[in-house]
Design a protein around this motif. Structure first.
Motif, PDB file in Angstrom:
ATOM      1  N   UNK A 138      27.629  13.811 -28.586  1.00 44.05           N
ATOM      2  CA  UNK A 138      27.141  12.557 -28.996  1.00 44.05           C
ATOM      3  C   UNK A 138      27.416  11.551 -27.832  1.00 44.05           C
ATOM      4  N   UNK A 139      28.096  11.596 -26.675  1.00 43.81           N
ATOM      5  CA  UNK A 139      28.159  10.602 -25.888  1.00 43.81           C
ATOM      6  C   UNK A 139      27.095  10.024 -25.186  1.00 43.81           C
ATOM      7  N   UNK A 140      26.063  10.782 -24.911  1.00 41.74           N
ATOM      8  CA  UNK A 140      24.808  10.232 -24.480  1.00 41.74           C
ATOM      9  C   UNK A 140      24.003   9.332 -25.443  1.00 41.74           C
ATOM     10  N   UNK A 141      23.945   9.540 -26.612  1.00 40.56           N
ATOM     11  CA  UNK A 141      23.551   8.894 -27.579  1.00 40.56           C
ATOM     12  C   UNK A 141      24.224   7.751 -28.111  1.00 40.56           C
ATOM     13  N   UNK A 142      25.469   7.853 -27.761  1.00 43.93           N
ATOM     14  CA  UNK A 142      26.481   6.495 -28.344  1.00 43.93           C
ATOM     15  C   UNK A 142      26.259   5.441 -26.927  1.00 43.93           C
ATOM     16  N   UNK A 143      26.102   5.973 -25.700  1.00 44.71           N
ATOM     17  CA  UNK A 143      26.041   5.336 -24.581  1.00 44.71           C
ATOM     18  C   UNK A 143      24.507   4.555 -24.640  1.00 44.71           C
ATOM     19  N   UNK A 144      23.505   5.224 -25.122  1.00 48.18           N
ATOM     20  CA  UNK A 144      22.218   4.573 -25.160  1.00 48.18           C
ATOM     21  C   UNK A 144      22.126   3.612 -26.325  1.00 48.18           C
ATOM     22  N   UNK A 145      22.951   3.923 -27.493  1.00 45.23           N
ATOM     23  CA  UNK A 145      22.877   2.692 -28.559  1.00 45.23           C
ATOM     24  C   UNK A 145      23.514   1.563 -27.991  1.00 45.23           C
ATOM     25  N   UNK A 146      24.804   1.594 -27.296  1.00 42.27           N
ATOM     26  CA  UNK A 146      25.538   0.574 -26.895  1.00 42.27           C
ATOM     27  C   UNK A 146      24.542  -0.176 -25.839  1.00 42.27           C
ATOM     28  N   UNK A 147      23.838   0.788 -25.033  1.00 44.69           N
ATOM     29  CA  UNK A 147      23.536  -0.068 -23.819  1.00 44.69           C
ATOM     30  C   UNK A 147      22.225  -0.853 -24.666  1.00 44.69           C
ATOM     31  N   UNK A 148      21.361  -0.194 -25.408  1.00 42.49           N
ATOM     32  CA  UNK A 148      20.356  -1.026 -26.282  1.00 42.49           C
ATOM     33  C   UNK A 148      20.971  -2.300 -26.741  1.00 42.49           C
ATOM     34  N   UNK A 149      21.958  -2.097 -27.713  1.00 40.56           N
ATOM     35  CA  UNK A 149      22.546  -3.109 -28.452  1.00 40.56           C
ATOM     36  C   UNK A 149      22.964  -4.187 -27.485  1.00 40.56           C
ATOM     37  N   UNK A 150      23.976  -3.877 -26.521  1.00 37.07           N
ATOM     38  CA  UNK A 150      24.460  -5.011 -25.609  1.00 37.07           C
ATOM     39  C   UNK A 150      23.364  -5.597 -24.827  1.00 37.07           C
ATOM     40  N   UNK A 151      22.184  -4.911 -24.396  1.00 34.26           N
ATOM     41  CA  UNK A 151      21.340  -5.744 -23.619  1.00 34.26           C
ATOM     42  C   UNK A 151      20.622  -6.778 -24.605  1.00 34.26           C
ATOM     43  N   UNK A 152      19.850  -6.466 -25.894  1.00 35.81           N
ATOM     44  CA  UNK A 152      19.411  -7.156 -26.662  1.00 35.81           C
ATOM     45  C   UNK A 152      20.328  -8.490 -27.112  1.00 35.81           C
ATOM     46  N   UNK A 153      21.632  -7.982 -27.419  1.00 33.83           N
ATOM     47  CA  UNK A 153      22.505  -9.030 -27.875  1.00 33.83           C
ATOM     48  C   UNK A 153      22.778 -10.069 -26.694  1.00 33.83           C
ATOM     49  N   UNK A 154      22.753  -9.393 -25.374  1.00 32.74           N
ATOM     50  CA  UNK A 154      23.017 -10.102 -24.223  1.00 32.74           C
ATOM     51  C   UNK A 154      21.816 -11.211 -24.182  1.00 32.74           C
ATOM     52  N   UNK A 155      20.648 -10.655 -24.083  1.00 31.48           N
ATOM     53  CA  UNK A 155      19.438 -11.481 -24.167  1.00 31.48           C
ATOM     54  C   UNK A 155      19.355 -12.556 -25.200  1.00 31.48           C
ATOM     55  N   UNK A 156      19.986 -12.460 -26.241  1.00 29.35           N
ATOM     56  CA  UNK A 156      19.861 -13.597 -27.292  1.00 29.35           C
ATOM     57  C   UNK A 156      21.075 -14.433 -27.052  1.00 29.35           C
TER      58      UNK A 156
END
Lengths: 131, 143
Positions: free
Chosen positions: A6-24
């Motif tokens: 599951x690590x790659x999927x978790x990394x992907x979800x984390x990256x997506x969330x952090x990038x969009x939240x960071x942009x907000x």
């Protein structure tokens, strides 16, 4: 077959969330800074015009203000004369407010002394009815 | 540091072209690598695909930061800006997520996983292209 981890999927979800939240978060910081340094209207909300506030009376008020201040150049029907057609405007409320307040150098005078925030909100309410 | 003196519009124009181009390159490399899975060139294609998507995501970060400054922090907006943002945000989430997945999964790739990933990257490239179109409309379209 390589076992699924599951690590790659978790990394992907984390990256997506952090990038969009960071942009907000960055957008919030930029808006706060812009409101601090801007000479435009104060940022009570990003949209000057709350749809819930738009009433027939407000639109009528905006129409009268338009005829008094804007029709000379934009035409009584706002179809454009010396100034451009104002139907179906694809700019933000804030942009309209800024243009009314500050004018456009060499093209349109400032109406800052004539119209305050309430007038401008009424004019925008009227302009949004022009389809 | 004079924040306003930074040429944000030029930076945005420069940064946006990285994800626009490299997402397509990443798709092409990894789709080819999946297709020619056991061929000698597949390893090089997978390396190129990984590099392309990581650089696309990095360019995407630069594009989003400079774009937010240009839009004065507006996350949505009206007209062409609103349409631009409608595609930007899902594209940004997907390209950063895809880059993270591709990097973390580099050691456990299978042909099927790589093919599924390539399809995701193709969708991401489509969203990026749509956002780029409306970005261009803001510059070159009718007022």
């Amino acid at each position: 077959m390589t076992p699924w981890k599951p690590a790659p999927l978790i990394a992907a979800l984390l990256a997506s969330s952090l990038s969009t939240l960071g942009a907000a978060g960055l957008a919030h910081v930029i808006r706060a800074r812009a409101a601090r340094v801007s000479h435009a209207l104060p940022a009570a909300g990003r949209q000057l015009l709350d749809p819930a506030q738009v009433t027939p009376a407000l639109i009528k008020q905006g129409s009268e203000l338009f005829l008094n201040s804007c029709a000379h150049c934009h035409g009584a029907d706002a179809r454009g004369d010396e100034g451009p057609d104002l139907h179906d405007l694809e700019v933000s409320d804030r942009r309209i407010a800024t243009v009314i307040t500050h004018g456009i150098e060499g093209e349109m005078p400032s109406f800052a002394k004539k119209h305050g925030r309430e007038d401008i909100v009424a004019i925008i309410a009227y302009l949004r009815t022009l389809k | 540091m004079n924040f306003a003196a930074i040429p944000w519009a030029k930076l945005h124009g420069a940064a946006t072209h990285f994800p626009i181009v490299l997402s397509v390159v990443a798709f092409a490399c990894d789709a080819l690598a999946a297709w020619r899975w056991s061929r000698p060139e597949a390893h090089g294609l997978r390396q190129a695909g990984l590099g392309a998507i990581v650089l696309a995501a990095a360019g995407g970060v630069g594009a989003v930061v400079s774009g937010l400054v240009l839009a004065r922090g507006e996350l949505w907006g009206d007209g062409a800006l609103g349409r631009h943002h409608r595609f930007v945000w899902p594209a940004f989430a997907l390209v950063t997520g895809a880059a993270a997945w591709r990097w973390a999964a580099a050691g456990q790739l299978t042909r099927g996983r790589l093919a599924a990933y390539a399809v995701t990257v193709l969708a991401t490239a489509g969203l990026i292209a749509a956002s780029a179109y409306y970005g261009g409309e803001m510059l070159l379209g009718q007022p």
